[in-house]
Design a protein around this motif. Structure first.
Motif, PDB file in Angstrom:
ATOM      1  N   CYS A 186       0.839  -1.199   0.000  1.00 47.39           N
ATOM      2  CA  CYS A 186       0.000   0.000   0.000  1.00 47.39           C
ATOM      3  C   CYS A 186       0.875   1.251   0.000  1.00 47.39           C
ATOM      4  CB  CYS A 186      -0.923   0.008   1.216  1.00 47.39           C
ATOM      5  SG  CYS A 186      -2.005   1.467   1.273  1.00 47.39           S
ATOM      6  N   THR A 187       0.800   2.056  -1.048  1.00 45.58           N
ATOM      7  CA  THR A 187       1.611   3.264  -1.132  1.00 45.58           C
ATOM      8  C   THR A 187       1.099   4.361  -0.202  1.00 45.58           C
ATOM      9  OG1 THR A 187       0.345   3.942  -3.094  1.00 45.58           O
ATOM     10  CG2 THR A 187       2.442   2.817  -3.457  1.00 45.58           C
ATOM     11  N   VAL A 188      -0.173   4.320   0.188  1.00 43.95           N
ATOM     12  CA  VAL A 188      -0.660   5.280   1.179  1.00 43.95           C
ATOM     13  C   VAL A 188       0.071   5.055   2.503  1.00 43.95           C
ATOM     14  CG1 VAL A 188      -2.625   5.991   2.591  1.00 43.95           C
ATOM     15  CG2 VAL A 188      -2.935   5.617   0.150  1.00 43.95           C
ATOM     16  N   LYS A 189       0.139   3.803   2.937  1.00 41.32           N
ATOM     17  CA  LYS A 189       0.822   3.482   4.184  1.00 41.32           C
ATOM     18  C   LYS A 189       2.311   3.826   4.092  1.00 41.32           C
ATOM     19  CE  LYS A 189      -2.314  -0.292   5.460  1.00 41.32           C
ATOM     20  NZ  LYS A 189      -2.412  -1.743   5.720  1.00 41.32           N
ATOM     21  N   ALA A 190       2.912   3.529   2.946  1.00 43.18           N
ATOM     22  CA  ALA A 190       4.334   3.824   2.782  1.00 43.18           C
ATOM     23  C   ALA A 190       4.589   5.327   2.804  1.00 43.18           C
ATOM     24  CB  ALA A 190       4.830   3.229   1.468  1.00 43.18           C
ATOM     25  N   PHE A 191       3.722   6.084   2.141  1.00 37.94           N
ATOM     26  CA  PHE A 191       3.883   7.535   2.097  1.00 37.94           C
ATOM     27  C   PHE A 191       3.663   8.140   3.475  1.00 37.94           C
ATOM     28  CE2 PHE A 191       2.399  11.702  -0.047  1.00 37.94           C
ATOM     29  CZ  PHE A 191       3.696  12.172  -0.068  1.00 37.94           C
ATOM     30  N   ARG A 192       2.682   7.640   4.200  1.00 37.85           N
ATOM     31  CA  ARG A 192       2.420   8.132   5.553  1.00 37.85           C
ATOM     32  C   ARG A 192       3.624   7.846   6.461  1.00 37.85           C
ATOM     33  NH1 ARG A 192      -2.064   5.415   6.570  1.00 37.85           N
ATOM     34  NH2 ARG A 192      -3.396   7.032   5.684  1.00 37.85           N
ATOM     35  N   ASP A 193       4.199   6.655   6.304  1.00 33.49           N
ATOM     36  CA  ASP A 193       5.363   6.299   7.113  1.00 33.49           C
ATOM     37  C   ASP A 193       6.559   7.191   6.774  1.00 33.49           C
ATOM     38  OD1 ASP A 193       6.749   4.428   8.970  1.00 33.49           O
ATOM     39  OD2 ASP A 193       7.885   3.935   7.171  1.00 33.49           O
ATOM     40  N   TRP A 194       6.720   7.491   5.470  1.00 35.58           N
ATOM     41  CA  TRP A 194       7.817   8.372   5.060  1.00 35.58           C
ATOM     42  C   TRP A 194       7.639   9.764   5.648  1.00 35.58           C
ATOM     43  CZ3 TRP A 194       7.449  12.876   2.154  1.00 35.58           C
ATOM     44  CH2 TRP A 194       8.675  13.454   1.780  1.00 35.58           C
ATOM     45  N   ARG A 195       6.403  10.272   5.666  1.00 37.00           N
ATOM     46  CA  ARG A 195       6.158  11.602   6.238  1.00 37.00           C
ATOM     47  C   ARG A 195       6.530  11.629   7.727  1.00 37.00           C
ATOM     48  NH1 ARG A 195       4.205  15.410   3.171  1.00 37.00           N
ATOM     49  NH2 ARG A 195       2.727  15.077   1.461  1.00 37.00           N
ATOM     50  N   LYS A 196       6.203  10.569   8.437  1.00 40.88           N
ATOM     51  CA  LYS A 196       6.534  10.510   9.861  1.00 40.88           C
ATOM     52  C   LYS A 196       8.035  10.492  10.067  1.00 40.88           C
ATOM     53  CE  LYS A 196       2.311   8.121  11.374  1.00 40.88           C
ATOM     54  NZ  LYS A 196       1.775   6.855  11.937  1.00 40.88           N
ATOM     55  N   ARG A 197       8.737   9.669   9.300  1.00 33.40           N
ATOM     56  CA  ARG A 197      10.195   9.565   9.459  1.00 33.40           C
ATOM     57  C   ARG A 197      10.894  10.865   9.067  1.00 33.40           C
ATOM     58  NH1 ARG A 197       9.630   4.711   6.531  1.00 33.40           N
ATOM     59  NH2 ARG A 197      10.802   5.690   4.829  1.00 33.40           N
ATOM     60  N   SER A 198      10.339  11.555   8.084  1.00 36.21           N
ATOM     61  CA  SER A 198      10.963  12.781   7.578  1.00 36.21           C
ATOM     62  C   SER A 198      10.453  14.026   8.280  1.00 36.21           C
ATOM     63  CB  SER A 198      10.697  12.903   6.068  1.00 36.21           C
ATOM     64  OG  SER A 198      11.107  11.755   5.378  1.00 36.21           O
ATOM     65  N   ASN A 199       9.483  13.812   9.202  1.00 38.42           N
ATOM     66  CA  ASN A 199       8.851  14.939   9.887  1.00 38.42           C
ATOM     67  C   ASN A 199       8.224  15.909   8.886  1.00 38.42           C
ATOM     68  OD1 ASN A 199       8.047  16.213  12.260  1.00 38.42           O
ATOM     69  ND2 ASN A 199       9.822  17.579  12.282  1.00 38.42           N
ATOM     70  N   GLU A 200       7.687  15.334   7.808  1.00 36.08           N
ATOM     71  CA  GLU A 200       7.023  16.116   6.771  1.00 36.08           C
ATOM     72  C   GLU A 200       5.532  16.187   7.074  1.00 36.08           C
ATOM     73  OE1 GLU A 200       7.964  17.583   3.905  1.00 36.08           O
ATOM     74  OE2 GLU A 200      10.092  17.061   3.805  1.00 36.08           O
ATOM     75  N   LYS A 201       4.936  17.340   6.854  1.00 38.36           N
ATOM     76  CA  LYS A 201       3.508  17.496   7.038  1.00 38.36           C
ATOM     77  C   LYS A 201       2.806  17.471   5.679  1.00 38.36           C
ATOM     78  CE  LYS A 201       3.847  20.126  11.340  1.00 38.36           C
ATOM     79  NZ  LYS A 201       3.477  21.375  12.063  1.00 38.36           N
ATOM     80  N   GLY A 202       1.542  17.093   5.695  1.00 35.53           N
ATOM     81  CA  GLY A 202       0.776  17.047   4.464  1.00 35.53           C
ATOM     82  C   GLY A 202      -0.061  15.796   4.402  1.00 35.53           C
ATOM     83  N   GLY A 203      -0.863  15.688   3.342  1.00 35.11           N
ATOM     84  CA  GLY A 203      -1.750  14.555   3.187  1.00 35.11           C
ATOM     85  C   GLY A 203      -1.070  13.393   2.469  1.00 35.11           C
ATOM     86  N   CYS A 204      -1.834  12.327   2.277  1.00 32.90           N
ATOM     87  CA  CYS A 204      -1.334  11.137   1.611  1.00 32.90           C
ATOM     88  C   CYS A 204      -2.196  10.753   0.423  1.00 32.90           C
ATOM     89  CB  CYS A 204      -1.254   9.971   2.602  1.00 32.90           C
ATOM     90  SG  CYS A 204      -0.061  10.213   3.927  1.00 32.90           S
ATOM     91  N   LYS A 205      -2.925  11.741  -0.126  1.00 32.48           N
ATOM     92  CA  LYS A 205      -3.716  11.468  -1.325  1.00 32.48           C
ATOM     93  C   LYS A 205      -2.771  11.304  -2.505  1.00 32.48           C
ATOM     94  CE  LYS A 205      -7.827  13.977   0.201  1.00 32.48           C
ATOM     95  NZ  LYS A 205      -8.776  15.086  -0.096  1.00 32.48           N
TER      96      LYS A 205
END
Length: 208
Positions: A186-205
């Motif tokens: 699931c790329t949504v889960k992967a993208f959400r995990d990347w945002r957390k690790r990178s301390n990036e804010k934003g959506g996962c659409k």
């Protein structure tokens, strides 16, 4: 669905990015309309594409909103009646048959099952869709031939919100589903995990 960290993306496994267009959110109530595939190698580089439009099962109805609610920028639609997508028969609220699959009005617009002319629905677009569409069983056979002919082993299914796409493939194309490696990625889960690790804010659409 397992967590995406369970995947070894350096392995020689190949991937099949899958996107389903549907008549709604529930495969028990809303039919599958099309499947698009992007085949990728072990480096996740796209190497081929394949897509099919499906004819909704016999007996499927489509919601027909009142005319002023048929514009694509209106999402809260008042439904005037229902139409059988194969026969063209119209049903009122009182006449609507129970137990039939339904294509939601908003989903029909978003997924291109209907088009707009002069600000209202072009119902003839449904016939044009069916001219290029195939029956579900034929679609499944073609997709299985494609997978077995292009992959030496079962590909990992990849989708943006994989749980949604996988449930439609499983429900409508079960033999095809059996040709995917499980579980899907699931790329949504992967993208959400990347945002957390990178301390990036934003959506996962997908647009993000």
């Amino acid at each position: 669905m397992e967590d995406e960290d369970s995947y070894d993306l350096t392995s020689p496994m190949q991937y099949l990015v899958t996107d389903c267009e549907t008549g709604g959110l529930d495969p028990r109530l809303n039919p599958l309309l099309s499947v698009a595939l992007v085949a990728a190698n072990a480096k996740f580089e796209p190497v081929d594409t394949f897509d099919l439009q499906m004819k909704p099962p016999v007996g499927t109805l489509i919601e027909i909103p009142i005319q002023e609610h048929q514009r694509s920028d209106i999402r809260n639609k008042t439904i005037a009646h229902w139409m059988d997508v194969r026969s063209g028969q119209i049903f009122t609220k009182e006449e609507r048959p129970e137990g039939r699959l339904v294509i939601n009005a908003v989903a029909a617009e978003i997924n291109g099952y209907v088009e707009h002319k002069g600000g209202v629905w072009d119902i003839d677009a449904i016939s044009r869709w069916h001219e290029h569409g195939v029956e579900m069983a034929e679609a499944e056979r073609s997709l299985i031939v494609y997978i077995t002919g292009h992959f030496k082993s079962k590909p990992v299914g990849v989708a943006h919100n994989a749980e949604f796409d996988e449930k439609y493939v499983y429900y409508y194309l079960p033999q095809l589903h059996a040709n995917y490696y499980q579980p899907w990625y699931c790329t949504v889960k992967a993208f959400r995990d990347w945002r957390k690790r990178s301390n990036e804010k934003g959506g996962c659409k997908l647009a993000d």
